[in-house]
Design a protein around this motif. Sequence first.
Motif, short mmCIF file in Angstrom:
data_model
loop_
_atom_site.label_atom_id
_atom_site.label_comp_id
_atom_site.label_asym_id
_atom_site.label_seq_id
_atom_site.Cartn_x
_atom_site.Cartn_y
_atom_site.Cartn_z
N UNK A 157 0.79 -1.32 0.12
CA UNK A 157 -0.11 0.02 -0.15
C UNK A 157 1.14 1.33 -0.22
N UNK A 158 1.01 1.54 -0.89
CA UNK A 158 1.82 2.89 -1.50
C UNK A 158 0.49 4.37 -1.13
N UNK A 159 1.60 5.86 -0.36
CA UNK A 159 0.73 6.72 -0.70
C UNK A 159 1.14 7.95 -0.19
N UNK A 160 0.98 9.67 -0.43
CA UNK A 160 1.68 10.46 -0.16
C UNK A 160 0.96 11.14 0.81
N UNK A 161 1.79 11.21 1.84
CA UNK A 161 2.06 11.38 3.09
C UNK A 161 2.63 13.16 3.65
N UNK A 162 1.73 13.98 4.66
CA UNK A 162 2.64 14.94 5.16
C UNK A 162 2.44 15.36 6.50
N UNK A 163 3.29 16.05 7.12
CA UNK A 163 3.88 16.25 9.10
C UNK A 163 2.02 16.78 8.89
N UNK A 164 1.70 16.82 10.09
CA UNK A 164 0.51 16.24 10.46
C UNK A 164 0.00 18.38 10.18
N UNK A 165 1.60 19.18 10.80
CA UNK A 165 1.16 20.74 10.96
C UNK A 165 1.49 21.53 9.47
N UNK A 166 1.36 20.50 8.45
CA UNK A 166 1.81 20.78 6.80
C UNK A 166 0.55 21.80 6.91
N UNK A 167 1.06 22.75 5.89
CA UNK A 167 0.03 23.44 5.31
C UNK A 167 -0.76 23.07 4.69
N UNK A 168 -0.33 21.81 3.79
CA UNK A 168 -0.98 21.23 2.63
C UNK A 168 -2.13 19.49 3.92
N UNK A 169 -3.40 20.32 3.70
CA UNK A 169 -4.65 19.42 3.60
C UNK A 169 -5.33 18.41 3.28
N UNK A 170 -5.09 18.32 2.06
CA UNK A 170 -5.84 17.49 0.48
C UNK A 170 -4.64 17.44 -0.41
N UNK A 171 -4.55 16.77 -1.88
CA UNK A 171 -4.11 15.98 -2.38
C UNK A 171 -4.04 17.92 -3.30
N UNK A 241 2.00 3.76 7.66
CA UNK A 241 0.88 3.71 8.52
C UNK A 241 0.67 4.07 9.97
N UNK A 242 2.09 4.04 10.70
CA UNK A 242 1.41 3.97 12.76
C UNK A 242 2.07 5.46 12.90
N UNK A 243 2.82 6.32 12.22
CA UNK A 243 2.43 8.13 12.29
C UNK A 243 1.50 8.38 11.47
N UNK A 244 0.56 8.06 10.71
CA UNK A 244 -0.71 8.19 11.03
C UNK A 244 -1.53 8.13 11.57
N UNK A 245 -1.92 7.22 12.26
CA UNK A 245 -2.73 6.56 13.38
C UNK A 245 -2.13 6.94 14.82
N UNK A 246 -0.81 7.50 15.27
CA UNK A 246 -0.51 8.43 16.49
C UNK A 246 -0.68 9.73 16.06
N UNK A 247 -1.25 10.27 14.17
CA UNK A 247 -1.63 12.05 14.63
C UNK A 247 0.17 12.27 13.58
N UNK A 248 1.05 11.81 13.69
CA UNK A 248 2.57 12.87 13.37
C UNK A 248 2.51 13.01 11.72
N UNK A 249 1.41 12.39 11.22
CA UNK A 249 1.47 12.84 9.57
C UNK A 249 -0.20 12.19 9.37
N UNK A 250 -0.21 12.97 7.83
CA UNK A 250 -1.65 13.34 7.51
C UNK A 250 -1.30 12.07 6.25
N UNK A 251 -2.60 11.52 5.56
CA UNK A 251 -2.33 11.22 4.49
C UNK A 251 -3.11 11.50 3.64
N UNK A 252 -2.96 12.22 2.41
CA UNK A 252 -4.00 12.65 1.78
C UNK A 252 -3.95 11.98 0.45
N UNK A 253 -3.47 10.55 0.14
CA UNK A 253 -3.61 9.20 -1.50
C UNK A 253 -3.43 7.95 -1.40
#
Length: 357
Positions: A157-171, A241-253
């Motif tokens: 499962x591949x994806x694009x993720x950004x830090x939780x404090x990133x200005x990007x909320x969507x792709x 994945x674990x960092x998205x679940x922990x709220x450290x990253x945001x998964x965009x797609x």
Amino acid sequence: MPHGIPTASPTASLIASPSELPTSLARRRLLLGGAATAVAAATGTAGLILPNGARAAAAYPERPIKFICPWPVGGTADQSMRALCQVAAGLLGQSVVVENQAGASGMIGTKALARANPDGYTIGQIPISVTRFSQLGMLQLDPRTELTYLARTSGQTFGIAVPANSRFHTLQDVIAAAKADPGKLTYAHAGIGGATHVGMEQFAMAAGVKFNAIAYKGGAQALQDVLAGQVDLLADSSSWAPHVEAGKLRLLATWGEQRTPRFASTPTLKELGYNVVVEAPNGIGAPKGLPPAIEKKLREAFRAAVASNEFKAVAARIDAPVMYLDGPDYKKYVSTVYDQETQLIQRLKLKEMLQQS
């Protein structure tokens, strides 16, 4: 992908021995052995004097089997291969030793596998990227004819993720920023020409944008630099994945045909209007020239291993969709992907990109 082809010292670890297996697997071995004895007695083959090759195949395996994993210890591919080897060890009645030979986007281990003696005692993972790197000159063999294929096992499962404090909320936010300032946004990937790099460049082409690609020797360091805010975007398999679940990253797609169950609220690139699907399935193989009887035993063992509850549990945990194909069908699949990669290499100008690096 490093700018050269790195070397790596093999790291071996004993994956499983029959005595360590769960009771269900031990019982399965016992039943298989009893059935084989009964067949031999009924057909009168138990006392036959067989030719040397047939006798060796009948006794196989008589010692531990080495399994080359062309990725670092602890990654998603490494975890899935170890789970398969543990189950296969019980079915084959011998330990399977996993040896990690990482580097060059999986090609160091693949080269070692291709050069090994085709006696069934060296097998390993064959990344589907052999179809690309053989055409880019990083793997001096034709994967359509110079390897033995035992099974296709699972995807990623591949994806694009950004830090939780990133200005990007969507792709869409990412695309808008990339169009406003071409070539400024950075993304981290695990190697030039690898699945994460090529997938991201396919997406950029489909979206009509240009990114600044930052290559790493593997996904682990790429992940750390994105978490530290040194790179804008992460393109990787489910290390996020674990960092998205922990709220450290945001998964965009994500990049699959369907949304991944664990992150069902995240859309796929395809859903968002970009016809890009990257799943990069893992496969298991051996050197060319493997004796047919040994090949058959290995195909049967890994067919059962992929179907086992033990493997399915690990695959679910690392978001690896099961994508089983038997050896001959996997070989046909490799040939199909090879032709697709020929077109992709030309479209993305990957040879020129490698030369520039």
